[in-house]
Write an enzyme that holds these catalytic residues in place. Structure first.
Site, PDB file in Angstrom:
ATOM      1  N   CYS A 264       5.682  -9.766   8.041  1.00 42.75           N
ATOM      2  CA  CYS A 264       6.557 -10.499   9.059  1.00 42.75           C
ATOM      3  C   CYS A 264       5.492 -10.822  10.146  1.00 42.75           C
ATOM      4  CB  CYS A 264       7.590  -9.781   9.862  1.00 42.75           C
ATOM      5  SG  CYS A 264       8.837  -9.227   8.850  1.00 42.75           S
TER       6      CYS A 264
ATOM      7  N   GLY B  52     -10.604  14.830  -9.187  1.00 43.65           N
ATOM      8  CA  GLY B  52     -10.518  15.094 -10.395  1.00 43.65           C
ATOM      9  C   GLY B  52      -9.406  14.316 -11.059  1.00 43.65           C
TER      10      GLY B  52
ATOM     11  N   GLN C  88      21.365 -12.727   4.374  1.00 42.24           N
ATOM     12  CA  GLN C  88      21.413 -13.654   5.303  1.00 42.24           C
ATOM     13  C   GLN C  88      22.540 -14.419   5.492  1.00 42.24           C
ATOM     14  OE1 GLN C  88      16.955 -14.351   3.792  1.00 42.24           O
ATOM     15  NE2 GLN C  88      17.522 -16.053   5.132  1.00 42.24           N
TER      16      GLN C  88
ATOM     17  N   GLU D 130       9.965 -21.506  10.107  1.00 44.18           N
ATOM     18  CA  GLU D 130       9.323 -21.845   8.814  1.00 44.18           C
ATOM     19  C   GLU D 130       8.237 -22.874   9.182  1.00 44.18           C
ATOM     20  OE1 GLU D 130      12.682 -22.347   5.775  1.00 44.18           O
ATOM     21  OE2 GLU D 130      13.320 -22.728   7.622  1.00 44.18           O
TER      22      GLU D 130
HETATM   23  C1  LIG Z   1      -1.876   3.326  -4.175  1.00 39.56           C
HETATM   24  C2  LIG Z   1      -3.231   3.541  -4.953  1.00 39.56           C
HETATM   25  C3  LIG Z   1      -4.112   2.953  -4.996  1.00 39.56           C
HETATM   26  C4  LIG Z   1      -5.164   3.280  -5.632  1.00 39.56           C
HETATM   27  N1  LIG Z   1      -6.391   2.739  -5.726  1.00 39.56           N
HETATM   28  C5  LIG Z   1      -7.417   3.043  -6.443  1.00 39.56           C
HETATM   29  C6  LIG Z   1      -8.735   2.386  -6.450  1.00 39.56           C
HETATM   30  O1  LIG Z   1      -8.791   1.296  -5.819  1.00 39.56           O
HETATM   31  N2  LIG Z   1      -9.644   2.663  -7.174  1.00 39.56           N
HETATM   32  C7  LIG Z   1      -9.791   4.014  -7.825  1.00 39.56           C
HETATM   33  O2  LIG Z   1     -10.625   4.609  -8.521  1.00 39.56           O
HETATM   34  N3  LIG Z   1      -8.504   4.693  -7.690  1.00 39.56           N
HETATM   35  C8  LIG Z   1      -7.345   4.231  -7.178  1.00 39.56           C
HETATM   36  N4  LIG Z   1      -6.252   5.153  -7.004  1.00 39.56           N
HETATM   37  C9  LIG Z   1      -6.180   6.173  -8.042  1.00 39.56           C
HETATM   38  C10 LIG Z   1      -6.297   7.707  -6.986  1.00 39.56           C
HETATM   39  O3  LIG Z   1      -7.546   7.704  -6.910  1.00 39.56           O
HETATM   40  C11 LIG Z   1      -5.847   8.622  -8.082  1.00 39.56           C
HETATM   41  O4  LIG Z   1      -4.330   8.152  -8.221  1.00 39.56           O
HETATM   42  C12 LIG Z   1      -6.071   9.918  -7.720  1.00 39.56           C
HETATM   43  O5  LIG Z   1      -7.350  10.395  -7.275  1.00 39.56           O
HETATM   44  C13 LIG Z   1      -5.332  10.984  -8.581  1.00 39.56           C
HETATM   45  O6  LIG Z   1      -5.451  12.123  -7.939  1.00 39.56           O
HETATM   46  P1  LIG Z   1      -4.231  13.093  -7.860  1.00 39.56           P
HETATM   47  O7  LIG Z   1      -4.814  14.445  -7.192  1.00 39.56           O
HETATM   48  O8  LIG Z   1      -3.255  12.302  -6.939  1.00 39.56           O
HETATM   49  O9  LIG Z   1      -4.026  13.115  -9.345  1.00 39.56           O
HETATM   50  P2  LIG Z   1      -2.491  13.683  -9.918  1.00 39.56           P
HETATM   51  O10 LIG Z   1      -1.567  12.511  -9.963  1.00 39.56           O
HETATM   52  O11 LIG Z   1      -1.997  14.990  -9.298  1.00 39.56           O
HETATM   53  O12 LIG Z   1      -2.999  13.820 -11.532  1.00 39.56           O
HETATM   54  C14 LIG Z   1      -3.507  12.654 -12.295  1.00 39.56           C
HETATM   55  C15 LIG Z   1      -3.467  13.230 -13.686  1.00 39.56           C
HETATM   56  O13 LIG Z   1      -4.736  14.029 -13.726  1.00 39.56           O
HETATM   57  C16 LIG Z   1      -4.126  15.276 -14.305  1.00 39.56           C
HETATM   58  N5  LIG Z   1      -5.210  16.246 -13.335  1.00 39.56           N
HETATM   59  C17 LIG Z   1      -5.206  16.136 -11.958  1.00 39.56           C
HETATM   60  N6  LIG Z   1      -6.189  17.136 -11.841  1.00 39.56           N
HETATM   61  C18 LIG Z   1      -6.591  17.838 -13.036  1.00 39.56           C
HETATM   62  C19 LIG Z   1      -7.771  18.449 -13.276  1.00 39.56           C
HETATM   63  N7  LIG Z   1      -8.384  19.247 -12.259  1.00 39.56           N
HETATM   64  N8  LIG Z   1      -7.922  18.847 -14.502  1.00 39.56           N
HETATM   65  C20 LIG Z   1      -7.074  18.264 -15.574  1.00 39.56           C
HETATM   66  N9  LIG Z   1      -6.214  17.502 -15.295  1.00 39.56           N
HETATM   67  C21 LIG Z   1      -5.944  17.054 -13.996  1.00 39.56           C
HETATM   68  C22 LIG Z   1      -2.872  15.190 -13.807  1.00 39.56           C
HETATM   69  O14 LIG Z   1      -2.510  16.339 -15.023  1.00 39.56           O
HETATM   70  C23 LIG Z   1      -2.396  14.172 -13.957  1.00 39.56           C
HETATM   71  O15 LIG Z   1      -1.862  13.594 -15.329  1.00 39.56           O
HETATM   72  C24 LIG Z   1      -5.268   4.691  -6.314  1.00 39.56           C
HETATM   73  C25 LIG Z   1      -4.011   5.252  -6.533  1.00 39.56           C
HETATM   74  C26 LIG Z   1      -2.958   4.845  -5.693  1.00 39.56           C
HETATM   75  C27 LIG Z   1      -1.716   5.595  -5.539  1.00 39.56           C
HETATM   76  S1  FES Z   2       7.958  -6.209  10.711  1.00 38.35           S
HETATM   77 FE1  FES Z   2       6.400  -5.863   9.272  1.00 38.35          FE
HETATM   78  S2  FES Z   2       7.541  -6.199   7.407  1.00 38.35           S
HETATM   79 FE2  FES Z   2       8.675  -6.948   8.910  1.00 38.35          FE
END
Ligand SMILES: Cc1cc2nc3c(=O)[nH]c(=O)nc-3n(C[C@H](O)[C@H](O)[C@H](O)COP(=O)(O)OP(=O)(O)OC[C@H]3O[C@@H](n4cnc5c(N)ncnc54)[C@H](O)[C@@H]3O)c2cc1C
Ligand code: FES
Ligand code: FES
Length: 1462
Positions: free
Chosen positions: A187, A376, A868, A1394
């Site tokens: 918005c 990781g 709306q 708009e």
């Molecule tokens: C909105 C969003 C934007 C993102 N943008 C980017 C980006 O621009 N560039 C980029 O590179 N990444 C991006 N990511 C990815 C992000 O970096 C990974 O989702 C994140 O690092 C995963 O880590 P986690 O701890 O949440 O993993 P989890 O979701 O907890 O685990 C991921 C997977 O890895 C396994 N796992 C985790 N740790 C281990 C371990 N130590 N050993 C064995 N298996 C393991 C889990 O079992 C699972 O299957 C994005 C993620 C999101 C949500």
């Molecule tokens: S004020 Fe941010 S989405 Fe509507």
């Protein structure tokens, strides 16, 4: 909220807004997210569901975070006694993983919710006019709050001020802006959000901040801002500290659940325990998920439900960071944010590689994801799931190795090798990642184990390291088209001054490959040789052959060209021909670094200046590098009708910020509530033989599927209705498009309903069916049209043939007579050069479509709908259920963004919800997940336009003919008005003679509906495309052609005969004059020319675009009721969508009733409350569309006030004969009491008390004239025949394009918009800025992609890129023009919702100008199309489009030219 004071042994204990929560096994589903928990198990609804599970970060179908759900998570370290704070997306955070954490939602910021008090964050966001619909606002507040809390915690560290001035926080303005870089807002256009954030920054100049309700321009002072108290955010609850202290030393984490127990959440404390757990029989049988931050949950979440979770965060080994001289070892569970901190050493940066890795990681996801996402986890996703990781690429280039354990075997392997291994399963545990330090020492490229000696002397060499990512958003929060990182050790060859590459690591990823790779063949080619231009060219050619995306990847050639561009950027400065050492090269040393603007030189400053520059290490992190450099808002306040006209703060802004505002999904679910999710067709034209649910999925305890067969007797299969007729609710027998609703799965939770709907089994057959019509071309070929009623088509002007005959030059498109003959079709195809093709745009309101239906007594139903047009919702539901309208009550309080999408397209959602509730006799709720919303809801109309135009040599256009083809999709919706809107907006110029043909095509694609500026944005843009074409044919400046063809008052009257203007009213020429005749404009043009001359790889363009936009006022009701205590309730037909309707109405009600007040006090304003729309209370509410509902609602309220005022004035006059200066309260209380006393007096004349007797005696005097006063009045405002008028505005935008990547940066936009006498300049300014930025999305970034069946595949936040704070103009100036008195308009005001969106075409036109300048470079000329001056620039002009026009081979051509010139 489950809570008790004594924790049980297997409980998860945490705090929410200071309140203790204890969850025992089985209390909550193991996969429940914090967001689900907060919204369903607590009273806190501040965190919102905007994109649903923030992520499905895989390949082309990944989703991305929106920030609506952000909360603050605080952790307490018992040893140091310190708490740390971080923002997190609650939609990704699993609630079971929160043991001993404190969660703060926006309600908790102010100490427990809106009523309990507001925090400075809430007040400043409200006061800077930074919320409109308010759906994103709690998330914005929490992202900002987290940055403030983090800055407080780091006070005095890493170059931060130890004690920022009172009222400020210890963060920079740049940091404050970046805090909200991951938050989407559809918005506001972000500028006011950025200003609210910057108001906390220690280095801000308050006078630079925009319009706000705290001070007038020139009077800025911190003392006027709501006070910020350091340490006021994320106060860690004492009880939790005590519990943590009591348990520390005994159990750092929760005890691991015993193998064999029924536990669902396991926290092994060592690697051994992990293997014991997962090796057990129990785990073999159950669905187990290993998690750290759980941010990768999206893909599996949609389709999987897990029985057990293993949380790795309690294994100390996985959480440590150890730095040594040779490198840094990082535990796999360490969050990306912590890794950044560790690499930067608390703000310092003494190693070029570490520093650049940290910089790059700052572009990974958004702060609230990085805070929980582990290093990781990212690498496992890259290895196992082919995730397009940035981190894998940059660590690959840095020569990293990893330590893994596979069952009992522990090993260290190079990352490269790990990525190539077969996808690892849960038996492989990633323990740590090792990044070597390169600055002082080198690494053997075949280093495979930790035992290998890394201490190879690299004396005499220097390290070059750089990382790259080409992504739609500069600050990240967008998956890259390609990422890359290069590391080189270079040495002087000793004899000549050329450099030789000793070691080279070229890593590329995310381009449509299984995982990041090293371009080894190119490395081999380059290593050991002097770097020359010819070698570089050879390397580029070889690289292009190596970086080839897998089949099915979009923009393949572009991605390959990016690889070349990045290699060129890296090596070109060190080629023999270019590299000029400043002094003798000392190739060993460190680089300066620092943060927050403080230079922090390392121990050794001997690095050669020229190499340092090439390495381009920032001397600071983004210390003072603001995203938005400057903004100016100019408004004029009209005081004739106070408080109308003042820039009053938005009604309910604080409620929105503090989370108290109630949206449909915030209404607590009634007892026995069920949830619905749509099953939609994935085939465009097919028989549906059966629809079933996946029997293998037992957890999906659904109550079945509601389809057209469930429509009750007397009802009909109606899901929407417009003046053009009804459309079906559910597809039946034969599908009409992919995305058509076929049924509604009903389940006990929204999550189960969603999963079951996604896994539904539909048996299709295409037997005996022809091919679907999926394009305009096919519709034309098969004559598939909806007929447009002639009265809806605007008039043609003059004689086209005559106009063409007068022209000096002509551009002809092939003639299209809309005959379905194949030869003409072929002709039509041939006119491609003169076509404009425009695709769709999705609404991307932050609140997806939602409704809650509750069966009521007497066969009636109450439906809460985010709509709306509640009145039409009522009609449609009544028709569908076969009920009279009086049995259907539709209530809408506020809508979390509409933009047209919550008009017709909200109707099927409400109707399906009501049908299910009616059938099951239970409340039913639907809240569409983002993907379903994007697939089913449609959006803006795609179009194809062919044109023929004639013009004089001086640029005066004499004739124009347009052939317009509109893709309406499968049903009519409101598509038949689109030709009218298109043509009206196109008529902003005087075309001389003007004719057109328009066809509305019926196709097997999802129905398109009105979206902000429907048809008008396309019409206005096409006018610009034609003008630019004419200008290029004449080799003249397009802005001259624009000026030449602007209407005069006379020609305007001819083209817009129903909205005649006089000279005063037609303000466009003066607006254009203000923008283009200033010296500044000429000066800027000169600067741009000189910039373009001096820059080979960056070009700038400037463009000016005027608009004329017709709006039509429609009848609207307004009702004003004065209650016993003198407070006032106002009801209007219009719905508050974020456009500030309630605020303007409130001001108008105060103005209307103010006639009875002696002074125009704030008190009257505060007594007025605008209440929700209720179709049984205020009938004929109509539609809140077309920009004029605010003013119509205001006028209806003003008329209603007049009625009340008239009634009260006569009473007041009569009373005032007895008492002078009767106050409002006295007047109202007397009026209320009057009829009662008449009755009392009549029946008990001698028993009344003396006090009442007194009053009674007063009344007796006036009794003769009065029989009681009705304190409620309703008026239905009917605008009359002159209900339409024209809006004017113009914009100048300046952009810079990067010829290597195709990236576009909007350097500056200046807008002037005629708002008439604005009813509220703050609201109108917000509409102008917000609409403009939404338009930027349409023209520059929002790529609407469908598959070969027409199914939308840009179906989430990952693939569909609306603007973010880093993609709006860096300088953003808006002036609201006050065009004075106008008797035909509501208090002389004009619409603002708009029209300003159309101004965003200026950014697209400026991009075209920049590309034109690029095409003048020899290495770019001839690219994209045959003509260098006229070329088709697609909408949206995304990076691949721009780059293609600048030449996908421009690097190679440039290098060749250098070689040839030798
Ligand atoms: C909105 C969003 C934007 C993102 N943008 C980017 C980006 O621009 N560039 C980029 O590179 N990444 C991006 N990511 C990815 C992000 O970096 C990974 O989702 C994140 O690092 C995963 O880590 P986690 O701890 O949440 O993993 P989890 O979701 O907890 O685990 C991921 C997977 O890895 C396994 N796992 C985790 N740790 C281990 C371990 N130590 N050993 C064995 N298996 C393991 C889990 O079992 C699972 O299957 C994005 C993620 C999101 C949500
Ligand atoms: S004020 Fe941010 S989405 Fe509507
Ligand atoms: S709802 Fe969590 S990031 Fe969008």
């Amino acid at each position: 909220m489950a809570s008790s004071s004594a924790p049980s042994s297997a409980a998860v204990v945490f705090a929410v807004n200071g309140e203790r929560v204890e969850l025992r096994e089985g209390d909550v589903d193991p996969g429940a997210t914090l967001l689900e928990f907060l919204r369903t198990r607590t009273r806190f609804t501040g965190p919102k569901l905007g994109c649903g599970e923030g992520t499905r970060p895989f390949a082309a179908i990944s989703l991305r975070g929106c920030g609506a759900c952000v909360v603050l998570i605080s952790t307490y370290d018992a040893a140091s006694g310190e708490a740390s704070h971080a923002a997190a997306s609650s939609c990704l955070t699993l609630v079971h993983g929160l043991h001993h954490r404190a969660v703060t939602t926006t309600e908790g910021l102010g100490g427990g919710g809106g009523r309990a008090g507001l925090h400075a964050v809430h007040e400043r966001v409200a006061g800077f006019h930074a919320s409109q619909c308010g759906f994103c606002t709690p998330g914005v507040c929490m992202s900002l709050a987290a940055a403030l809390a983090a800055a407080d915690a780091k006070k005095g560290k890493g170059g931060r001020p130890a004690a920022p001035a009172e009222g400020y926080a210890g963060l920079t303005a740049a940091e404050a802006e970046r805090a909200v870089a991951g938050n989407l807002c559809r918005c506001t256009g972000y500028r006011p959000i950025a200003d609210a954030c910057k108001s906390f920054a220690a280095d801000v100049d308050l006078e630079d901040l925009g319009l706000n309700s705290f001070w007038r321009k020139g009077e800025a002072h911190a003392s006027k801002l709501p006070r910020y108290d350091e340490g006021s955010i994320g106060v860690f609850p004492e009880f939790l500290k005590a519990e943590i202290r009591a348990s520390s030393g005994i159990e750092e984490c929760m005890p691991p659940a015993l193998v064999g127990s029924a536990s669902i959440w396991h926290r092994p404390r060592s690697v051994e325990e992990y293997y014991k757990l997962v090796g057990s029989e129990l785990f073999g049988k159950s669905r187990t998920k290993v998690v750290v931050g759980n941010t990768a949950s999206g893909v599996n979440r949609e389709a999987e439900v897990y029985d057990r979770y293993v949380d790795l965060r309690c294994i100390p080994e996985l959480n440590s960071v150890s730095k040594e001289a040779k490198g840094v070892e990082i535990g796999a569970a360490v969050s990306i944010s912590k890794v950044i901190e560790a690499l930067r050493e608390d703000g310092g940066c003494n190693d070029v590689v570490f520093c650049k890795i940290a910089d790059h990681m700052e572009k990974v996801a958004s702060p609230f994801v990085r805070n929980t996402a582990s290093l990781g986890g990212n690498l496992i996703m890259a290895q196992r799931d082919q995730f397009a990781s940035d981190i894998a690429t940059i660590l690959l280039a840095a020569g990293s190795s990893i330590c893994i354990q596979v069952s009992s075997k522990r090993q260290t392997v190079m990352l490269e090798e790990f990525l190539q291994m077969p996808p690892c399963d849960y038996k492989t545990l990633l323990l740590s990642i090792y990044i070597p330090q390169w600055t002082h020492v080198g690494v053997l490229s075949d280093c495979r184990s930790r035992t290998v000696d890394r201490m190879v002397s690299t004396r005499g060499t220097s390290v070059l390291f750089e990382t790259y990512r080409a992504a739609p958003r500069p600050l990240g929060n967008a998956v890259a088209y390609l990422n890359a990182a290069f590391l080189a050790q270079v040495a002087s060859d000793g004899t000549t001054s050329s450099l030789i590459l000793r070691e080279l690591r070229l890593a590329f990823g995310a381009y449509g490959t299984q995982h990041a790779i090293r371009a080894s063949n190119v490395e081999k080619l380059l290593v050991g040789k002097p770097i020359t231009i010819s070698l570089l060219l050879e390397a580029c050619t070889l690289l292009k052959k190596s970086i080839v995306p897998v089949e099915g990847t979009r923009h393949t050639a572009y991605r390959s060209s990016l690889a070349v561009a990045f290699l060129f950027s890296f090596l070109y400065p060190v080629t023999k021909e270019i590299f000029k050492p400043v002094k003798a090269v000392h190739l060993n040393g460190s680089v300066p670094s620092g943060t927050n603007g403080h230079r922090n030189f390392g121990p050794n400053e001997r690095v050669d200046a020229s190499l340092m520059k090439i390495n381009n290490v920032k001397s600071a992190s983004y210390g003072n590098d603001c995203i938005l450099e400057y903004s100016k808002q100019i408004i004029e306040i009209n005081k004739d009708h106070l408080p109308v006209g003042i820039p009053a703060k938005k009604v309910g802004a604080e409620l929105q910020a503090s989370g108290e505002a109630v949206f449909v999904d915030d209404i607590p679910s009634p007892k026995d509530c069920l949830y619905g999710a749509f099953i939609y067709s994935t085939k465009p034209l097919a028989h549906v033989r059966s629809i079933g649910l996946d029997p293998s999925f037992k957890q999906l305890n659904t109550l079945g599927v509601v389809t057209a067969k469930d429509i009750p007797e007397g009802g009909s299969n109606v899901g929407a209705n417009t003046i053009f007729g009804p459309e079906p609710l559910f597809g039946d027998l034969v599908t009409q498009c992919a995305g058509e609703p076929l049924g509604l799965v009903i389940a006990e939770t929204q999550k189960i309903a969603n999963i079951a709907a996604k896994r539904a089994l539909i048996d299709y057959s295409t037997e005996n069916l022809g091919a679907p019509i999926l394009s305009i071309e096919e519709a034309v070929r098969r004559c598939s049209y909806f007929e447009t009623p002639p009265f809806l088509l605007p008039q043609k002007i003059g004689d086209f043939s005559k106009g063409m005959a007068e022209a000096d030059q002509k551009i002809y498109s092939a003639e299209v007579h809309f005959l379905c003959q194949f030869d003409q079709w072929i002709q039509y195809l041939r006119c491609t050069f003169l076509q404009v093709n425009l695709n769709s745009q999705y609404y991307f309101y932050m609140e997806t479509q939602t409704a809650l239906a509750i069966p009521d007594e007497d066969n009636s139903i109450v439906v809460y709908s985010s709509s709306q047009c509640p009145e039409t919702t009522q009609n449609v539901i009544a028709k569908c259920l076969g009920l009279p309208c009086h049995s259907v009550r539709v209530i809408t309080r506020r809508v979390g963004g509409g933009f047209g999408g919550k008009a017709v397209r909200s109707l099927p959602v409400a109707a399906a919800c009501a049908l299910a509730a009616f059938k099951l006799h239970r409340p039913v709720r639907i809240y569409l997940d983002r993907k379903t919303d994007m697939i089913m809801t449609g959006g803006r109309h795609p179009m194809k336009i062919c044109y023929s135009v004639g013009f004089k040599s001086d640029g005066k256009i004499t004739a124009l003919h347009i052939d317009l083809f509109i893709n309406a999709g499968m049903t009519k919706d409101i598509s038949l008005i689109i030709p009218h809107n298109f043509i009206e907006a196109l008529k902003k110029y005087n075309w001389g003679a003007f004719s057109y043909e328009a066809k509305v095509c019926k196709t097997n694609t999802v129905t398109k509906s009105a979206m902000r500026g429907p048809g008008e944005v396309q019409g206005s843009y096409v006018a610009e495309a034609i003008v630019e074409h004419v200008a290029s044919a004449l080799s003249t400046d397009a802005n001259l052609v624009r000026q030449r063809n602007l209407h005069t008052v006379e020609s305007l009257a001819l083209f817009h005969s129903e909205c005649t203007e006089d000279d005063m009213g037609y303000t466009l020429p003066s607006i254009c004059g203000q923008l283009t005749t200033s010296e500044n404009y000429q000066h800027r043009l000169e600067i741009i020319q000189s910039f373009n001359k001096n820059n080979r790889w960056k070009k700038r363009g400037l463009s000016f675009v005027p608009i004329v936009h017709k709006v039509l006022s429609r009848p609207t009701p307004g009702k004003v009721s004065i209650l016993n205590d003198g407070s006032i309730a106002v009801e209007v037909g219009g719905i508050e969508l974020g456009q500030g309707l309630w605020t303007k109405v409130k001001q108008m009600a105060a103005f209307g009733l103010g006639q009875l007040w002696t002074d125009l006090s704030q008190e009257l304003f505060d007594r007025i409350r605008i209440i929700q729309a209720d179709t049984l209370s205020n009938v004929q509410g109509g539609w809140t569309t077309g920009s004029t509902t605010s003013e119509s609602s205001c006028e209806a309220v003003r008329l209603a006030c007049n009625i009340v005022v008239d009634r009260l004035t006569s009473v007041k006059e009569q009373f005032q004969e007895k008492e002078s200066n009767l106050s409002w309260d006295e007047l109202i209380s007397k009026v209320i009491l009057f009829p009662i006393l008449i009755i009392v007096g009549r029946y008990y004349p001698f028993n009344i008390t003396s006090a009442i007797a007194c009053l009674y005696l007063n009344f007796v005097d006036v009794q003769a004239n009065m029989v009681g006063v009705d304190l409620s009045a309703r008026e239905y405002y009917i605008p009359g025949p002159s209900g339409s008028y024209l809006n004017y505005g113009a914009a100048i935008s300046e952009v810079e394009i990067d010829l290597l990547t195709g990236a576009t940066m909007i350097l500056r936009s200046d807008l002037i918009y005629d708002c008439g006498q604005s009813l509220n300049p703050a609201v109108d300014l917000g509409q102008v800025e917000g609409a403009f930025v939404q338009g930027i999305g349409y023209f520059m970034s929002e790529e609407y992609v469908t598959n070969s069946d027409g199914l939308v595949i840009s179906d989430g936040t990952w693939t569909y890129k609306i603007p973010t704070v880093d993609t709006i103009p860096k300088q953003f100036n808006v002036k609201l023009l006050n065009s004075g008195f106008h008797k035909k308009r509501v208090l002389s005001s004009k619409a603002s919702g708009e029209p300003p969106l159309l101004l965003a075409a200026s950014v697209h036109c400026a991009t075209r100008a920049a590309i034109r300048a690029a095409k003048e470079e020899p290495h770019c000329s001839g690219s994209g199309s045959s003509s260098p001056s006229h070329f088709d620039l697609e909408v949206p002009a995304i990076m691949p489009v721009v780059k293609e026009l600048c030449g996908l081979e421009n690097v190679e051509r440039y290098l060749e030219s250098l070689l040839n010139s030798k």
